[in-house]
Design a protein around this motif. Structure first.
Motif, PDB file in Angstrom:
ATOM      1  N   GLU A  65     -12.979   3.304  -0.525  1.00 35.18           N
ATOM      2  CA  GLU A  65     -13.542   2.166  -0.242  1.00 35.18           C
ATOM      3  C   GLU A  65     -14.146   1.930   1.315  1.00 35.18           C
ATOM      4  O   GLU A  65     -15.280   1.385   1.309  1.00 35.18           O
ATOM      5  CB  GLU A  65     -12.711   0.952  -0.415  1.00 35.18           C
ATOM      6  CG  GLU A  65     -12.507   0.542  -1.940  1.00 35.18           C
ATOM      7  CD  GLU A  65     -13.350  -0.201  -2.610  1.00 35.18           C
ATOM      8  OE1 GLU A  65     -13.854  -1.297  -2.067  1.00 35.18           O
ATOM      9  OE2 GLU A  65     -13.646  -0.062  -3.849  1.00 35.18           O
ATOM     10  N   ILE A 110       0.819  -1.135  -0.080  1.00 32.96           N
ATOM     11  CA  ILE A 110       0.031  -0.036   0.123  1.00 32.96           C
ATOM     12  C   ILE A 110       0.881   1.251   0.057  1.00 32.96           C
ATOM     13  O   ILE A 110       2.103   1.215   0.335  1.00 32.96           O
ATOM     14  CB  ILE A 110      -0.722  -0.016   1.206  1.00 32.96           C
ATOM     15  CG1 ILE A 110      -0.098   0.050   2.434  1.00 32.96           C
ATOM     16  CG2 ILE A 110      -1.865  -1.171   1.207  1.00 32.96           C
ATOM     17  CD1 ILE A 110      -1.005   0.379   3.827  1.00 32.96           C
ATOM     18  N   TRP A 127      -9.366   4.329   3.195  1.00 33.21           N
ATOM     19  CA  TRP A 127      -8.671   3.182   2.313  1.00 33.21           C
ATOM     20  C   TRP A 127      -9.309   3.504   1.041  1.00 33.21           C
ATOM     21  O   TRP A 127     -10.257   3.529   0.730  1.00 33.21           O
ATOM     22  CB  TRP A 127      -9.003   1.899   2.981  1.00 33.21           C
ATOM     23  CG  TRP A 127      -8.360   1.713   4.218  1.00 33.21           C
ATOM     24  CD1 TRP A 127      -6.971   0.917   4.604  1.00 33.21           C
ATOM     25  CD2 TRP A 127      -8.841   2.088   5.600  1.00 33.21           C
ATOM     26  NE1 TRP A 127      -6.586   0.765   5.645  1.00 33.21           N
ATOM     27  CE2 TRP A 127      -7.708   1.542   6.553  1.00 33.21           C
ATOM     28  CE3 TRP A 127      -9.557   2.692   6.065  1.00 33.21           C
ATOM     29  CZ2 TRP A 127      -7.661   1.807   7.755  1.00 33.21           C
ATOM     30  CZ3 TRP A 127      -9.751   3.103   7.492  1.00 33.21           C
ATOM     31  CH2 TRP A 127      -8.752   2.332   8.306  1.00 33.21           C
ATOM     32  N   LEU A 128      -8.398   3.505   0.159  1.00 36.40           N
ATOM     33  CA  LEU A 128      -8.617   3.430  -1.273  1.00 36.40           C
ATOM     34  C   LEU A 128      -8.098   2.214  -2.001  1.00 36.40           C
ATOM     35  O   LEU A 128      -7.168   1.666  -1.609  1.00 36.40           O
ATOM     36  CB  LEU A 128      -7.864   4.676  -2.121  1.00 36.40           C
ATOM     37  CG  LEU A 128      -8.578   6.144  -2.067  1.00 36.40           C
ATOM     38  CD1 LEU A 128      -8.497   6.601  -0.698  1.00 36.40           C
ATOM     39  CD2 LEU A 128      -7.974   6.898  -2.796  1.00 36.40           C
ATOM     40  N   LYS A 129      -8.966   1.903  -3.115  1.00 36.18           N
ATOM     41  CA  LYS A 129      -8.674   0.696  -3.862  1.00 36.18           C
ATOM     42  C   LYS A 129      -8.716   1.184  -5.267  1.00 36.18           C
ATOM     43  O   LYS A 129      -9.614   1.562  -5.616  1.00 36.18           O
ATOM     44  CB  LYS A 129      -9.696  -0.521  -3.789  1.00 36.18           C
ATOM     45  CG  LYS A 129      -9.061  -1.910  -4.553  1.00 36.18           C
ATOM     46  CD  LYS A 129      -9.921  -2.913  -4.105  1.00 36.18           C
ATOM     47  CE  LYS A 129      -9.491  -4.094  -4.953  1.00 36.18           C
ATOM     48  NZ  LYS A 129     -10.462  -5.401  -4.733  1.00 36.18           N
ATOM     49  N   ASP A 130      -7.698   0.878  -6.231  1.00 35.41           N
ATOM     50  CA  ASP A 130      -7.785   1.571  -7.396  1.00 35.41           C
ATOM     51  C   ASP A 130      -8.182   2.963  -7.736  1.00 35.41           C
ATOM     52  O   ASP A 130      -8.767   3.177  -8.457  1.00 35.41           O
ATOM     53  CB  ASP A 130      -8.586   0.603  -8.384  1.00 35.41           C
ATOM     54  CG  ASP A 130      -8.055  -0.967  -8.437  1.00 35.41           C
ATOM     55  OD1 ASP A 130      -6.914  -1.039  -8.542  1.00 35.41           O
ATOM     56  OD2 ASP A 130      -8.813  -1.898  -8.334  1.00 35.41           O
ATOM     57  N   GLU A 131      -7.499   3.812  -6.524  1.00 33.46           N
ATOM     58  CA  GLU A 131      -7.644   5.152  -6.530  1.00 33.46           C
ATOM     59  C   GLU A 131      -9.011   5.695  -6.360  1.00 33.46           C
ATOM     60  O   GLU A 131      -9.390   6.755  -6.363  1.00 33.46           O
ATOM     61  CB  GLU A 131      -7.353   5.912  -7.744  1.00 33.46           C
ATOM     62  CG  GLU A 131      -5.755   5.574  -8.292  1.00 33.46           C
ATOM     63  CD  GLU A 131      -4.868   6.016  -7.470  1.00 33.46           C
ATOM     64  OE1 GLU A 131      -5.240   7.197  -6.736  1.00 33.46           O
ATOM     65  OE2 GLU A 131      -4.064   5.261  -7.082  1.00 33.46           O
ATOM     66  N   GLN A 132      -9.940   4.593  -5.778  1.00 29.76           N
ATOM     67  CA  GLN A 132     -11.479   4.875  -5.451  1.00 29.76           C
ATOM     68  C   GLN A 132     -11.492   4.212  -3.973  1.00 29.76           C
ATOM     69  O   GLN A 132     -11.156   3.366  -3.519  1.00 29.76           O
ATOM     70  CB  GLN A 132     -12.347   3.992  -6.235  1.00 29.76           C
ATOM     71  CG  GLN A 132     -12.257   4.357  -7.477  1.00 29.76           C
ATOM     72  CD  GLN A 132     -12.806   5.733  -8.098  1.00 29.76           C
ATOM     73  OE1 GLN A 132     -13.571   6.307  -7.533  1.00 29.76           O
ATOM     74  NE2 GLN A 132     -11.876   6.209  -9.028  1.00 29.76           N
TER      75      GLN A 132
END
Length: 297
Positions: A84, A22, A77-82
């Protein structure tokens, strides 16, 4: 509010748990209002975009540089810049909030709204290593020990601060061959890896915290993040990289990196022990200034 000790502790936890890699971006919100201490600022500087591991690819630290100050505690928390997942609540990004017995409350909130709030705060911030950072925020001289060296006379506490003296020699009066300052002097190890052995009598005093990382200011103006580890809490190490402590001592002794350290090296320098003084629960002072070798204590 935040401390570099918490950042270091959190990244070490991720590394030990072998989580997916991360990136960590931290905004400290009260720096233009309450300010930040020199030790905390220097700690963030040392971590900013310099620490990488299999679990943490990068760490960046920003300071809010104008008014109004940010007093909110928001974790996203972000996943693939999105976005979450997000939490908001009372917990500062400090070890006292996350790993002590202090009570805190955190609530889930809208990840998208939280990220919008974060981006607005980010637009009013600057990196902690900004070339004009001294003009943008308040950096406070908060060195209770460094500002009052009379508290330490000849490396021994005169009663105003708690301190301990630790020998760098074994009970046989030598520097250990493959432990202590020479911990890395083995095959397939970094020869600079080192730790300071904590005598059992000092370990039983609970002088050093065993559940968190802490910052150590040195007599020559350097700064280290340390933790207690190994069985029976017998070792002080630099958790982000075990070689940092060995590099520090070899530099003080005028030795090249990776050099095997002997008692002669310490006596030639003028000291075979170190003194630690406690400033607060997460901040210590270490004195390794040359003096007449005093032998084991």
């Amino acid at each position: 509010y935040s401390t570099p000790n918490m950042s270091s502790w959190y990244m070490k936890q991720l590394q030990e748990r072998k989580t997916a890699p991360i990136d960590i971006s931290l905004i400290v919100g009260m720096t233009a209002y309450d300010g930040i201490s020199i030790p905390a600022h220097n700690g963030f500087l040392s971590l900013h975009n310099r620490y990488t591991s299999k679990s943490v690819r990068s760490f960046s630290c920003n300071y809010i540089s104008d008014n109004p100050p940010e007093h909110s505690n928001l974790y996203i928390w972000l996943k693939d810049e999105q976005p979450e997942l997000a939490f908001v609540g009372s917990a500062d990004f400090t070890q006292s909030a996350f790993i002590s017995s202090r009570c805190e409350i955190m609530e889930k909130c809208s990840p998208s709204e939280a990220y919008d709030y974060y981006r607005k705060a980010e637009s009013r911030s600057c990196y902690c290593n900004h070339s004009e950072i001294d003009d943008l925020i308040i950096i406070r001289n908060n060195h209770p020990i460094l500002d009052n060296e009379a508290d330490l006379i000849g490396g021994i506490s005169c009663g105003t601060v708690d301190s301990v003296q630790i020998s760098l020699l074994t009970n046989k009066g030598v520097v250990a061959g493959t432990s202590g300052l020479n911990w890395g002097q083995r095959e397939k190890r970094n020869p600079n890896e080192a730790y300071i052995r904590i005598p059992i009598t000092i370990a039983r005093q609970d002088f050093f915290p065993t559940d968190r990382h802490f910052t150590v200011l040195t007599d020559d103006g350097h700064q280290l993040i340390l933790r207690v580890e190994q069985q029976n809490n017998k070792a002080l190490t630099t958790p982000m990289n075990n070689s940092l402590l060995g590099e520090y001592f070899r530099n003080r002794l005028g030795l090249p990196n990776g050099h095997f350290i002997t008692r002669d090296d310490l006596e030639r320098y003028g000291r075979t022990d170190v003194v630690f003084a406690q400033i607060d629960e997460e901040l210590y002072y270490m004195d390794f200034s040359p003096k007449k070798a005093s032998g084991d204590i």
